[in-house]
Design an enzyme around this catalytic site. Structure first.
Site, PDB file in Angstrom:
ATOM      1  N   HIS A 142       0.813  -1.213   0.000  1.00  0.00           N
ATOM      2  CA  HIS A 142       0.000   0.000   0.000  1.00  0.00           C
ATOM      3  C   HIS A 142       0.850   1.268   0.000  1.00  0.00           C
ATOM      4  O   HIS A 142       0.340   2.380  -0.209  1.00  0.00           O
ATOM      5  CB  HIS A 142      -0.929   0.013   1.222  1.00  0.00           C
ATOM      6  CG  HIS A 142      -2.251   0.657   0.969  1.00  0.00           C
ATOM      7  ND1 HIS A 142      -2.511   1.466  -0.107  1.00  0.00           N
ATOM      8  CD2 HIS A 142      -3.420   0.628   1.683  1.00  0.00           C
ATOM      9  CE1 HIS A 142      -3.753   1.903  -0.067  1.00  0.00           C
ATOM     10  NE2 HIS A 142      -4.331   1.409   1.019  1.00  0.00           N
ATOM     11  N   ASP A 156      -2.188   2.222  -4.567  1.00  0.00           N
ATOM     12  CA  ASP A 156      -3.410   2.667  -3.901  1.00  0.00           C
ATOM     13  C   ASP A 156      -4.519   1.637  -4.092  1.00  0.00           C
ATOM     14  O   ASP A 156      -4.439   0.772  -4.973  1.00  0.00           O
ATOM     15  CB  ASP A 156      -3.854   4.017  -4.460  1.00  0.00           C
ATOM     16  CG  ASP A 156      -2.868   5.129  -4.128  1.00  0.00           C
ATOM     17  OD1 ASP A 156      -2.221   5.044  -3.059  1.00  0.00           O
ATOM     18  OD2 ASP A 156      -2.732   6.064  -4.946  1.00  0.00           O
TER      19      ASP A 156
END
Length: 497
Positions: free
Chosen positions: A468, A472
Site C-alpha cells: 500500500h 493505492d
C-alpha cells in the site's frame, strides 16, 4: 613483468567498497589465487585473490580507503618465485612436505550466485583418505536458495577436510585439500603441524567483525573465525550471538512444554531447519515488517476460459508439444493488467519508485525442500505456448532442485497457485522487493445469479496482496478487475483489450 590487482565486480548496484584488511605486505611472496586483501561493501565482504604468482610490489589502496569498481589496489612483480622464500621457512617444520606439496589441490567453494555470500556444508560424500576422480562429487553445499554440489577439481586422495558438515563457509573459502596417492598417508600429519604456528600469529579481524563484536558485547575468544588464517567475519559474529542466545534457551523453553507427558516427549522428533527454510521464514517475516501489505479479493467465472481450453487443448498439445494449462491464461491476464496499472509491477528503492517496462513473472512452486519462485523473463512478450513450456521446464527443475540462482532473481510480479493443493481462499505474502502477488485458488462449482437466473458456474476466488506504500486501493482493485475481465472473456487477451 608487473600484474595489476584491481577491485573485482562487487555485485548488482554496488559501486564502491572499503579496504578492510591486507593479508600481505609489500615484498611478500604470493601464489596464484592466494588471498591478498578483504573488501567490505554495504552488503557483503569480498576477498581479493592474487591474479598471478610473484612478489607483492606495491599496495596502492591502504586499509580504510574507499575504492570503486575496477580501481587499482596493488601491483605484483611476477619475476620472483614464491617457492624459494617459502621452502626454507617451512622445511624444518615438516620435512616430508616439499615432495608432495606441489601436488596438493585446494577444493574451493564454487560460485554461489549474485548476492549469496555464504553456504552451509550439508553432506560430505567422501572422507579423509578416500580416493577421488576428477569431477567426482565431494560434498553438497546448501545456500538460502539452492543446493550446490562441489566436484573434485583433480584426481587424487582427499587428504584433509577443512569445513565439516554443518559448518558455514564464505563464498571464497577452502573446503578441502586433495593430494596425490603417494602423499595420502603423510599429508594429515604435516597438515596439523603448521596450523598452530599460524594461529599464534597476530591476526587482525576485519573492522566490520570488530564492530559487530563490540556491539554484541562479545570478546574475541567467544567467536570462532572461519575466514582466512582464522580471521573472524561478520557471519562468525552473528553465529556466536545466535549460539550465545540459544545456550540458555532450554530452560525457558521447558516452561510451555512442561505439561507434555514424558511418553509423548520421547516420541517427538527435533530437526534443524534447512537454510532454505530459514530464509523462507526470514524473507516472509521481513516482508510483513517492511511493506504496508493489504489484500483485495474478487472472484472470476472460469466458464469461458475452461471452454476455450477444452476446445483447443488437444490441438495445442499436438502442435506445440506441451499441455495447455490455466497458468498461461493467468500469466497473460496479469501481463495485460500490469500495463494498465504499472505501479503493481514497480518497486520502492529508498525514496524512489522504480517502474519496470517489462514483466519478469515469478511462478511460486512448492518443492520437497520448500517454496521457490522461478522467474519467467519477459513473459509479456511470450506466446501461450512459450509460457507453458517455460513453466513446465522451470517447475521440473524446481522439483529436482536444479534451479540456478539466476533463474530465481529479478522477478517483478508473482503468481501463487494454492488451488493445486485445494485452497479455497488465502492471502498471499509479498515476495520482496515486488509490490504485488496474485493468489489463485481452487475452481469450485457455485450457484450464481446470471441475468436474473440461478446457474451453476465454475468459480475461483482471486486475491491480490499489494504494498500500500506504492499501490493505492483504486489501482489494486482495477488490476484485479482487469484480470477477472480477461479470464471471463479470454478473447480480450487476443484483441489486447
Amino acid at each position: 613483468m608487473t600484474t595489476e590487482v584491481r577491485v573485482p565486480t562487487l555485485g548488482e548496484s554496488v559501486t564502491e567498497a572499503t579496504v578492510a584488511t591486507w593479508f600481505k605486505k609489500p615484498g611478500d611472496p604470493v601464489a596464484v589465487d592466494e588471498m591478498l586483501c578483504e573488501l567490505e561493501t554495504d552488503k557483503v565482504t569480498v576477498e581479493v585473490p592474487s591474479p598471478a604468482a610473484g612478489t607483492l610490489a606495491e599496495i596502492v589502496a591502504a586499509e580504510g580507503e574507499t575504492v570503486g569498481v575496477d580501481a587499482l589496489l596493488a601491483s605484483i612483480s611476477e619475476g620472483a618465485s614464491t617457492a624459494a622464500p617459502s621452502s626454507p621457512v617451512e622445511a624444518p617444520a615438516s620435512a616430508p612436505a616439499p615432495s608432495s606439496g606441489g601436488a596438493s589441490v585446494d577444493v574451493m567453494v564454487p560460485t554461489l550466485g549474485e548476492s549469496v555470500s555464504e553456504a552451509t556444508v550439508s553432506t560430505w560424500f567422501k572422507k579423509v583418505g578416500d580416493s577421488v576422480a576428477q569431477d567426482e562429487m565431494l560434498c553438497e553445499l546448501e545456500t538460502d536458495k539452492v543446493s550446490v554440489e562441489v566436484p573434485a577439481p583433480a584426481a587424487g586422495v582427499l587428504t584433509e577436510i577443512l569445513a565439516p558438515e554443518g559448518s558455514t563457509v564464505e563464498a571464497t573459502a577452502r573446503l578441502a585439500v586433495i593430494g596425490d596417492a603417494a602423499s595420502a598417508s603423510a599429508a594429515p600429519a604435516p597438515a596439523a603441524s603448521p596450523a598452530p604456528a599460524a594461529k599464534t600469529q597476530d591476526i587482525k579481524d576485519g573492522p566490520a567483525a570488530e564492530k559487530a563484536m563490540a556491539e554484541a558485547g562479545l570478546s574475541r575468544d567467544q567467536v570462532t573465525g572461519t575466514g582466512r588464517d582464522g580471521r573472524a567475519t561478520k557471519a562468525d559474529v552473528a553465529a556466536a550471538v545466535t549460539a550465545a542466545s540459544a545456550a540458555p534457551s532450554p530452560a525457558p523453553a521447558a516452561a510451555p512444554r512442561a505439561p507434555v507427558a514424558a511418553e509423548d516427549a520421547s516420541r517427538e522428533e527435533r530437526v534443524k531447519m534447512t537454510r532454505l527454510r530459514q530464509t523462507i521464514a526470514k524473507r516472509l517475516k521481513d516482508s510483513q515488517n517492511t511493506a504496508a501489505m493489504l489484500t483485495t479479493y474478487n472472484e472470476v467465472d472460469m466458464t469461458e476460459t475452461m471452454a476455450l481450453r477444452k476446445e483447443y487443448k488437444d490441438l495445442f498439445e499436438k502442435k506445440h508439444g506441451t499441455r495447455l494449462g490455466f497458468m498461461s491464461f493467468f500469466t497473460k491476464a496479469c501481463c495485460h493488467a500490469l500495463k494498465e496499472v504499472p505501479e503493481v509491477n514497480a518497486e520502492i528503492d529508498g525514496t524512489d519508485i522504480v517502474y519496470k517496462n517489462f514483466v519478469h513473472m515469478g511462478i511460486a512452486a512448492g518443492t520437497p525442500t520448500g517454496l521457490v519462485v522461478p522467474v519467467i523473463r519477459d513473459a509479456d512478450s511470450m506466446s501461450f505456448a512459450e509460457i507453458e513450456k517455460a513453466i513446465a521446464e522451470k517447475g521440473k527443475r524446481a522439483r529436482d532442485g536444479k534451479l540456478s540462482m539466476a533463474e530465481m532473481q529479478g522477478g517483478t510480479f508473482t503468481i501463487s497457485n494454492g488451488g493445486v493443493y485445494g485452497s479455497l481462499m488465502s492471502s498471499p505474502i509479498l515476495n520482496p522487493p515486488q509490490s504485488g502477488i496474485l493468489g489463485m485458488h481452487k475452481i469450485q462449482d457455485r450457484p450464481m445469479v446470471i441475468n436474473g437466473e440461478i446457474k451453476i458456474r465454475p468459480m475461483m476466488y482471486l486475491a491480490l496482496s499489494y504494498d500500500h506504500r506504492i499501490v493505492d486501493g483504486k489501482g489494486a482493485v482495477t488490476f484485479l478487475v482487469r484480470v477477472k475481465e480477461a479470464l471471463e472473456d479470454p478473447r480480450r487477451l487476443l484483441m489486447d483489450l
